[in-house]
Write a protein that holds these residues in place. Structure first.
Motif, PDB file in Angstrom:
ATOM      1  N   SER A   1       0.869  -1.164  -0.057  1.00  0.00           N
ATOM      2  CA  SER A   1       0.047   0.097   0.073  1.00  0.00           C
ATOM      3  C   SER A   1       0.819   1.124  -0.139  1.00  0.00           C
ATOM      4  N   LEU A   2       0.659   2.131  -1.041  1.00  0.00           N
ATOM      5  CA  LEU A   2       1.629   3.266  -1.257  1.00  0.00           C
ATOM      6  C   LEU A   2       0.830   4.602  -1.115  1.00  0.00           C
ATOM      7  N   ALA A   3       1.552   5.695  -0.550  1.00  0.00           N
ATOM      8  CA  ALA A   3       0.813   6.688  -0.775  1.00  0.00           C
ATOM      9  C   ALA A   3       2.025   7.771  -0.986  1.00  0.00           C
ATOM     10  N   GLY A   4       2.021   8.970  -1.891  1.00  0.00           N
ATOM     11  CA  GLY A   4       2.934   9.627  -1.941  1.00  0.00           C
ATOM     12  C   GLY A   4       3.432   9.450  -3.277  1.00  0.00           C
ATOM     13  N   SER A   5       4.105  10.492  -3.848  1.00  0.00           N
ATOM     14  CA  SER A   5       4.755  10.863  -5.121  1.00  0.00           C
ATOM     15  C   SER A   5       6.031   9.944  -5.113  1.00  0.00           C
ATOM     16  N   LYS A   6       6.848  10.059  -4.263  1.00  0.00           N
ATOM     17  CA  LYS A   6       8.171   9.246  -4.370  1.00  0.00           C
ATOM     18  C   LYS A   6       7.991   8.004  -4.054  1.00  0.00           C
ATOM     19  N   ALA A   7       7.155   7.551  -3.228  1.00  0.00           N
ATOM     20  CA  ALA A   7       6.873   5.883  -3.205  1.00  0.00           C
ATOM     21  C   ALA A   7       6.344   5.435  -4.309  1.00  0.00           C
ATOM     22  N   VAL A   8       5.235   5.898  -5.031  1.00  0.00           N
ATOM     23  CA  VAL A   8       4.685   5.686  -6.124  1.00  0.00           C
ATOM     24  C   VAL A   8       5.709   5.485  -7.175  1.00  0.00           C
ATOM     25  N   LYS A   9       6.350   6.724  -7.571  1.00  0.00           N
ATOM     26  CA  LYS A   9       7.337   6.754  -8.727  1.00  0.00           C
ATOM     27  C   LYS A   9       8.235   5.635  -8.608  1.00  0.00           C
ATOM     28  N   LEU A  10       8.775   5.214  -7.211  1.00  0.00           N
ATOM     29  CA  LEU A  10       9.627   4.313  -7.170  1.00  0.00           C
ATOM     30  C   LEU A  10       9.084   2.975  -7.576  1.00  0.00           C
ATOM     31  N   ALA A  11       7.579   2.639  -7.266  1.00  0.00           N
ATOM     32  CA  ALA A  11       7.127   1.354  -7.769  1.00  0.00           C
ATOM     33  C   ALA A  11       7.072   1.312  -9.417  1.00  0.00           C
ATOM     34  N   LEU A  12       6.631   2.507  -9.858  1.00  0.00           N
ATOM     35  CA  LEU A  12       6.477   2.617 -11.389  1.00  0.00           C
ATOM     36  C   LEU A  12       7.817   2.327 -12.062  1.00  0.00           C
TER      37      LEU A  12
ATOM     38  N   SER B   1      10.178   0.835 -11.110  1.00  0.00           N
ATOM     39  CA  SER B   1      10.650  -0.581 -10.735  1.00  0.00           C
ATOM     40  C   SER B   1       9.914  -1.445 -11.914  1.00  0.00           C
ATOM     41  N   LYS B   2       9.237  -1.099 -12.473  1.00  0.00           N
ATOM     42  CA  LYS B   2       7.875  -1.924 -13.095  1.00  0.00           C
ATOM     43  C   LYS B   2       7.060  -2.917 -12.016  1.00  0.00           C
ATOM     44  N   LEU B   3       6.659  -2.638 -10.917  1.00  0.00           N
ATOM     45  CA  LEU B   3       6.041  -3.310 -10.166  1.00  0.00           C
ATOM     46  C   LEU B   3       4.499  -2.939 -10.268  1.00  0.00           C
ATOM     47  N   ALA B   4       4.297  -1.875 -11.152  1.00  0.00           N
ATOM     48  CA  ALA B   4       2.688  -1.343 -11.032  1.00  0.00           C
ATOM     49  C   ALA B   4       2.558  -0.619 -12.452  1.00  0.00           C
ATOM     50  N   ALA B   5       1.396  -0.384 -13.023  1.00  0.00           N
ATOM     51  CA  ALA B   5       1.123   0.571 -14.014  1.00  0.00           C
ATOM     52  C   ALA B   5       0.566   1.709 -13.631  1.00  0.00           C
ATOM     53  N   LYS B   6       0.859   2.619 -14.194  1.00  0.00           N
ATOM     54  CA  LYS B   6       0.380   4.200 -13.864  1.00  0.00           C
ATOM     55  C   LYS B   6      -1.149   4.140 -13.872  1.00  0.00           C
ATOM     56  N   GLU B   7      -1.898   3.306 -14.595  1.00  0.00           N
ATOM     57  CA  GLU B   7      -3.297   3.316 -14.812  1.00  0.00           C
ATOM     58  C   GLU B   7      -4.067   2.901 -13.128  1.00  0.00           C
ATOM     59  N   ALA B   8      -3.265   2.188 -12.369  1.00  0.00           N
ATOM     60  CA  ALA B   8      -3.588   1.781 -11.088  1.00  0.00           C
ATOM     61  C   ALA B   8      -3.530   2.821 -10.142  1.00  0.00           C
ATOM     62  N   ILE B   9      -2.987   4.187 -10.394  1.00  0.00           N
ATOM     63  CA  ILE B   9      -2.978   5.093  -9.416  1.00  0.00           C
ATOM     64  C   ILE B   9      -4.265   6.017  -9.101  1.00  0.00           C
ATOM     65  N   ARG B  10      -4.360   6.101  -7.966  1.00  0.00           N
ATOM     66  CA  ARG B  10      -5.605   7.151  -7.704  1.00  0.00           C
ATOM     67  C   ARG B  10      -5.061   8.269  -6.922  1.00  0.00           C
ATOM     68  N   VAL B  11      -5.452   9.509  -7.768  1.00  0.00           N
ATOM     69  CA  VAL B  11      -4.654  10.440  -6.936  1.00  0.00           C
ATOM     70  C   VAL B  11      -5.992  11.352  -6.146  1.00  0.00           C
TER      71      VAL B  11
ATOM     72  N   VAL C   1      -2.121  13.952  -3.789  1.00  0.00           N
ATOM     73  CA  VAL C   1      -1.244  12.828  -3.526  1.00  0.00           C
ATOM     74  C   VAL C   1      -1.779  11.631  -4.323  1.00  0.00           C
ATOM     75  N   PRO C   2      -0.615  10.825  -4.759  1.00  0.00           N
ATOM     76  CA  PRO C   2      -0.846   9.501  -5.442  1.00  0.00           C
ATOM     77  C   PRO C   2      -1.004   8.597  -4.521  1.00  0.00           C
ATOM     78  N   PHE C   3      -1.942   7.335  -4.757  1.00  0.00           N
ATOM     79  CA  PHE C   3      -2.085   6.255  -3.966  1.00  0.00           C
ATOM     80  C   PHE C   3      -2.218   5.042  -4.845  1.00  0.00           C
ATOM     81  N   LEU C   4      -1.577   4.136  -4.485  1.00  0.00           N
ATOM     82  CA  LEU C   4      -1.420   2.663  -5.198  1.00  0.00           C
ATOM     83  C   LEU C   4      -1.221   1.601  -4.455  1.00  0.00           C
TER      84      LEU C   4
END
Length: 102
Positions: free
Chosen positions: A66-77, A79-89, A93-96
């Motif tokens: 469970s991720l919250a914040g631009s730095k955390a979400v950016k790191l997941a993206l 690293s190819k652990l998630a797709a940008k379409e799964a992000i809810r802003v 603040v982006p959440f994933l």
């Protein structure tokens, strides 16, 4: 990433591991988008402060992330652990959420 950039809380249950990660400066803040309000609580995201290398290791080795914040979400993206379409802003603040099924 700087040391202490992320706040991490880990939970293990049976064969699953959940890690909640947020940009540390977001702890305790509430963000809003219309009627939707999200509180980034210390109870859910609060824990140890870790750097980006440790966070990436946790993301790769946890069943649920469970991720919250631009730095955390950016790191997941990145690293190819998630797709940008799964992000809810919410607010700015982006959440994933990342679920791994084995």
């Amino acid at each position: 990433m700087d040391n202490g950039s992320f706040s991490v809380r880990r939970i293990s249950w049976k064969d699953a591991s959940l890690v909640s990660i947020c940009d540390s400066e977001l702890l305790g803040k509430t963000v809003k988008d219309g009627k939707l309000s999200m509180h980034i609580s210390r109870e859910y995201f609060g824990g140890e402060l870790v750097d980006g290398e440790q966070v990436l290791h946790l993301m790769k080795n946890s069943s649920i992330v469970s991720l919250a914040g631009s730095k955390a979400v950016k790191l997941a993206l990145e690293s190819k652990l998630a797709a940008k379409e799964a992000i809810r802003v919410v607010g700015d603040v982006p959440f994933l959420m990342i679920y791994k099924f084995y």
